[in-house]
Scaffold this motif. Structure first.
Motif, PDB file in Angstrom:
ATOM      1  N   ASP A 492      42.670  47.800  30.141  1.00 51.23           N
ATOM      2  CA  ASP A 492      41.909  46.748  30.823  1.00 51.23           C
ATOM      3  C   ASP A 492      42.633  45.406  30.702  1.00 51.23           C
ATOM      4  O   ASP A 492      43.054  45.015  29.602  1.00 51.23           O
ATOM      5  CB  ASP A 492      40.514  46.626  30.203  1.00 51.23           C
ATOM      6  N   TYR A 493      42.721  44.693  31.815  1.00 51.54           N
ATOM      7  CA  TYR A 493      43.383  43.380  31.841  1.00 51.54           C
ATOM      8  C   TYR A 493      42.577  42.419  32.712  1.00 51.54           C
ATOM      9  O   TYR A 493      41.768  42.830  33.553  1.00 51.54           O
ATOM     10  CB  TYR A 493      44.801  43.491  32.405  1.00 51.54           C
ATOM     11  N   VAL A 494      42.824  41.139  32.483  1.00 48.49           N
ATOM     12  CA  VAL A 494      42.324  40.093  33.371  1.00 48.49           C
ATOM     13  C   VAL A 494      43.534  39.521  34.098  1.00 48.49           C
ATOM     14  O   VAL A 494      44.505  39.098  33.462  1.00 48.49           O
ATOM     15  CB  VAL A 494      41.592  38.989  32.589  1.00 48.49           C
ATOM     16  N   ARG A 495      43.477  39.539  35.429  1.00 54.64           N
ATOM     17  CA  ARG A 495      44.591  39.040  36.237  1.00 54.64           C
ATOM     18  C   ARG A 495      44.245  37.669  36.797  1.00 54.64           C
ATOM     19  O   ARG A 495      43.193  37.492  37.411  1.00 54.64           O
ATOM     20  CB  ARG A 495      44.916  40.010  37.365  1.00 54.64           C
ATOM     21  N   VAL A 496      45.126  36.714  36.578  1.00 49.64           N
ATOM     22  CA  VAL A 496      44.972  35.361  37.112  1.00 49.64           C
ATOM     23  C   VAL A 496      46.047  35.168  38.181  1.00 49.64           C
ATOM     24  O   VAL A 496      47.239  35.316  37.899  1.00 49.64           O
ATOM     25  CB  VAL A 496      45.134  34.299  36.005  1.00 49.64           C
ATOM     26  N   SER A 497      45.616  34.849  39.399  1.00 47.37           N
ATOM     27  CA  SER A 497      46.552  34.685  40.515  1.00 47.37           C
ATOM     28  C   SER A 497      46.523  33.249  41.008  1.00 47.37           C
ATOM     29  O   SER A 497      45.451  32.653  41.139  1.00 47.37           O
ATOM     30  CB  SER A 497      46.197  35.629  41.674  1.00 47.37           C
ATOM     31  N   VAL A 498      47.713  32.703  41.256  1.00 46.63           N
ATOM     32  CA  VAL A 498      47.847  31.389  41.885  1.00 46.63           C
ATOM     33  C   VAL A 498      48.703  31.589  43.124  1.00 46.63           C
ATOM     34  O   VAL A 498      49.884  31.959  43.020  1.00 46.63           O
ATOM     35  CB  VAL A 498      48.490  30.366  40.927  1.00 46.63           C
ATOM     36  N   ALA A 499      48.116  31.390  44.308  1.00 51.86           N
ATOM     37  CA  ALA A 499      48.813  31.680  45.561  1.00 51.86           C
ATOM     38  C   ALA A 499      48.774  30.470  46.478  1.00 51.86           C
ATOM     39  O   ALA A 499      47.805  29.707  46.488  1.00 51.86           O
ATOM     40  CB  ALA A 499      48.181  32.892  46.256  1.00 51.86           C
TER      41      ALA A 499
END
Length: 703
Positions: A492-499
């Motif tokens: 399990d992971y938390v993904r942080v995206s900056v686009a």
């Protein structure tokens, strides 16, 4: 001596590895300088370099490794570090196996293995690897075994493919056996007789049912047109051809074809029979049987499909392996650069601390001198820029001390909203999303906020003031295939995206995006450390980072942090440290004299009683002789036998415990684990100003 080496064949060596062998400093090993190598050793190396097969020589009792170009590809990410290293250090996971090889061959023996399975570390994960191995001794000029010549051919893909093929064949044979047993048990679909003279077809009830004849059909006079119409159109010509051949030549009739069922599906059958001839040699009767082979044909089709897809699956696996190896090589390159940049941080921060401490003291001593105050302010601003640069280098090198805590990305986004609005301006659209049930992570909140802010500012610059930036947090489950070669485990992971939808980056720029000091911005507009700092922080936090970009389409950076199941701590009010100075006794332990002098003066101006020690050994001696202090203010990295962590351990067991405050520009994990500080460890990072020193000292003394 150079002539001697050339006469041994060194000048004739060719290939990439030949150059690396010449450039290597062999004087650090038992082999000695290259120009002193024996003729037998040089000749063996020349023979090995000319071989297209992966070969490695293990020289001496330690098995110092010399290998050719083909072996360097087999070594993967361990190349070129294996060159000149002892085999047991180069391949520690199979050290015992290699020790037996060296001992056996140096005693004059030989060894060979066919499809030998060894467990090797690849991409940091133990993996079964099959190898063909051949070992033989190499004699020195006196004819005594002095080394081992090894030929290493990896057969992993072949072994796996052979096992899959064997499994498919086993399944096929099992299906055939089931068909044979079914036939023995009476798996007949009917029998028929074709009277060739009268052209009349007859059959039993099972034959009639198989070909779906109408009810009440006369079994002794069956319509041949109905039987032919039930055969699959693609098989009909083949059946007629085989019948004609059997009638003409007398060969046994065995043909497989499909018969249409009432529901429109097709059943595979085997028609088996033989044409009978009268005394004049004319065909007059054609008896036969129908056998159900549907399961066998289904199994054959499955095997054929499996065989056709096997090559593609192998190709896909090889491509995935190559991609994982490329990621590993990139990670190792960045790790090497990080080690170099992190190594200078301690001395650099000490210099900054000396400059900052004396500037602050000068400002205090000349409060009414405007020129002094102006120049001191400008110099302190330069020191702060240098400190920021050092902090970014430490972040990239994964050497910054972290203070991780438990929180959700929704909390981070809520806290960043106003700051991002001020930093990015009102002309940009910032869209932030995070799930209500966002999983918790255990990372340094300040560093994560800095990383997100840094990425958002990069996005702003790429948009050139107009456009949209998307910040998104997601709960995601990563599988083993995705994690291969990335240094993270599945889970399990938390993904942080900056686009952003900005100008994007071409491939050659994208390939260097994480390297320190690489920037496409004009001079003075960027240091090239922003993405490097984010990369180091994410990796140090046990996570993974990816970046994707297309020219004219924009850029997306994704940070992956492992989910934590730790409970979030309850919030407590921050302690009041507004009180200035004090009368307590402080022992300052610092090996750098200039730093020690400045910090002593700063603390004495606050009213504290100050004693000093030049290193941990002197400090421990003073404490053991009965020196009573209220606080030990110690540098982390110092020479001597007694480390700063030893002083802290001593202080912790005293009654009452003695407070300890660490200071350093680079902790080197002496007081931390993976540069993550425990909650009861207090650290004041260099360089610091008098206000930061005063507050931290007061905070630690008040605890």
């Amino acid at each position: 001596m150079q002539f001697l080496a050339d006469s041994h064949g060194c000048a004739g060596w060719s290939g990439e590895m030949a150059g690396r062998i010449r450039a290597f400093d062999w004087s650090l090993t038992e082999l000695g300088p290259l120009d002193t190598w024996s003729k037998s050793l040089s000749s063996a190396v020349q023979l090995m370099l000319a071989s297209p097969l992966p070969m490695v020589m293990l020289w001496g009792q330690s098995g110092y490794m010399i290998y050719n170009d083909a072996y360097s590809k087999f070594a993967g990410g361990r190349h070129p570090y294996l060159l000149g290293s002892a085999v047991e250090l180069g391949w520690p996971e199979v050290a015992e196996f290699n020790r037996n090889v060296v001992d056996t061959c140096l005693a004059g023996g030989t060894l060979s293995y066919r499809n030998k399975v060894l467990v090797l570390l690849r991409d940091g994960v133990p993996e079964d690897v099959w190898l063909d191995l051949y070992y033989s001794p190499v004699a020195d000029d006196d004819g005594r075994p002095a080394g081992v010549m090894a030929m290493v051919v990896e057969t992993t893909e072949r072994v796996i493919s052979e096992r899959r093929r064997q499994a498919a064949e086993d399944a096929y044979r099992a299906d055939n056996e089931r068909v044979r047993l079914a036939l023995n048990a009476g798996a007949l679909l009917g029998s028929f007789v074709w009277d060739i003279k009268t052209n009349v077809l007859s059959g039993d009830e099972r034959f009639v049912r198989t070909f779906s004849y109408p009810p009440g059909q006369d079994l002794q006079n069956l319509s041949q047109e109905i039987a032919e119409s039930r055969i699959h159109p693609d098989d009909r010509g083949w059946v007629q051809e085989r019948v004609a051949m059997s009638v003409e030549t007398g060969e046994p009739y065995n043909v497989e074809y499909r018969v249409r069922r009432p529901d429109g599906s097709y059943l595979w059958v085997l028609a088996s029979g033989c044409c009978e001839f009268d005394e004049q040699g004319e065909a007059f009767r054609f008896p036969g049987v129908l056998i159900d082979i549907h399961e066998r044909k289904t199994a054959e089709e499955s095997l054929l499909k499996f065989t056709r897809n096997l090559e593609q699956r192998v190709a896909d696996e090889v491509e995935a392996r190559l991609a994982a190896e490329e990621q590993l090589r990139q990670s190792q390159k960045l790790e090497a650069i990080g080690g170099l940049t992190g190594g200078v941080a301690h001395d650099f921060n000490n210099l900054l601390q000396v400059i900052a401490g004396n500037l602050h003291l000068l400002a205090r001593h000349e409060p009414d001198n405007a020129n002094v105050q102006r120049r001191v302010s400008a110099s302190i601003a330069a020191v702060e820029r240098g400190a920021k640069l050092s902090s970014q280098l430490l972040a990239f090198a994964r050497r910054q001390p972290l203070s991780p805590a438990v929180f959700t990305l929704r909390q981070i986004f809520d806290g960043l909203a106003e700051l991002l609005l001020r930093a990015l301006g009102e002309t940009l659209q910032v869209h932030m999303t995070a799930p209500e049930d966002s999983w918790s992570v255990f990372v340094d909140r300040n560093q994560l906020e800095n990383a997100i802010l840094n990425l958002a500012i990069n996005a702003r610059d790429a948009l050139q003031g107009e456009g949209r930036i998307d910040l998104c947090a997601e709960n995601i489950v990563l599988d083993r295939r995705f994690c291969a070669g990335k240094g993270i485990a599945a889970g399990d992971y938390v993904r942080v995206s900056v686009a952003d939808t900005g100008i994007g980056m071409p491939p050659q720029v994208l390939a260097q995006a994480f390297e320190p000091f690489f920037t496409t911005k004009a001079d003075g507009q960027g240091t090239g450390l922003g993405l490097s700092m984010v990369f180091g922080f994410v990796k140090q936090s046990g996570g993974h980072i990816e970046i994707a970009s297309d020219v004219g389409q924009g850029t997306r950076v994704q940070l992956y942090f492992p989910r934590t199941l730790r409970a979030a701590p309850s919030e407590t009010p921050a302690p009041d440290v507004s009180q200035r100075g004090g009368h307590e006794r402080i022992l300052v332990v610092e090996d750098n004299e200039a730093v020690r002098v400045s910090v002593v003066e700063l603390l004495r101006e606050e009213g504290y009683q100050i004693l000093t020690a030049t290193n941990g050994d002197v400090a421990m001696q003073m404490l053991l002789e009965g020196l009573a202090v209220d606080l030990i203010f110690t540098d982390v990295v110092m020479p001597g036998l007694i480390k700063s962590s030893d002083l802290a351990a001593w202080a912790k067991v005293q009654e009452p415990p003695v407070a300890v405050l660490f200071t350093s520009g680079h902790t080197r994990d002496i007081i931390s684990r993976n540069h993550q500080l425990s909650p009861d460890t207090h650290l004041l990072s260099k360089p610091y100003n008098p206000e930061a020193l005063r507050k931290m000292v007061r905070t630690v003394l008040n605890d």
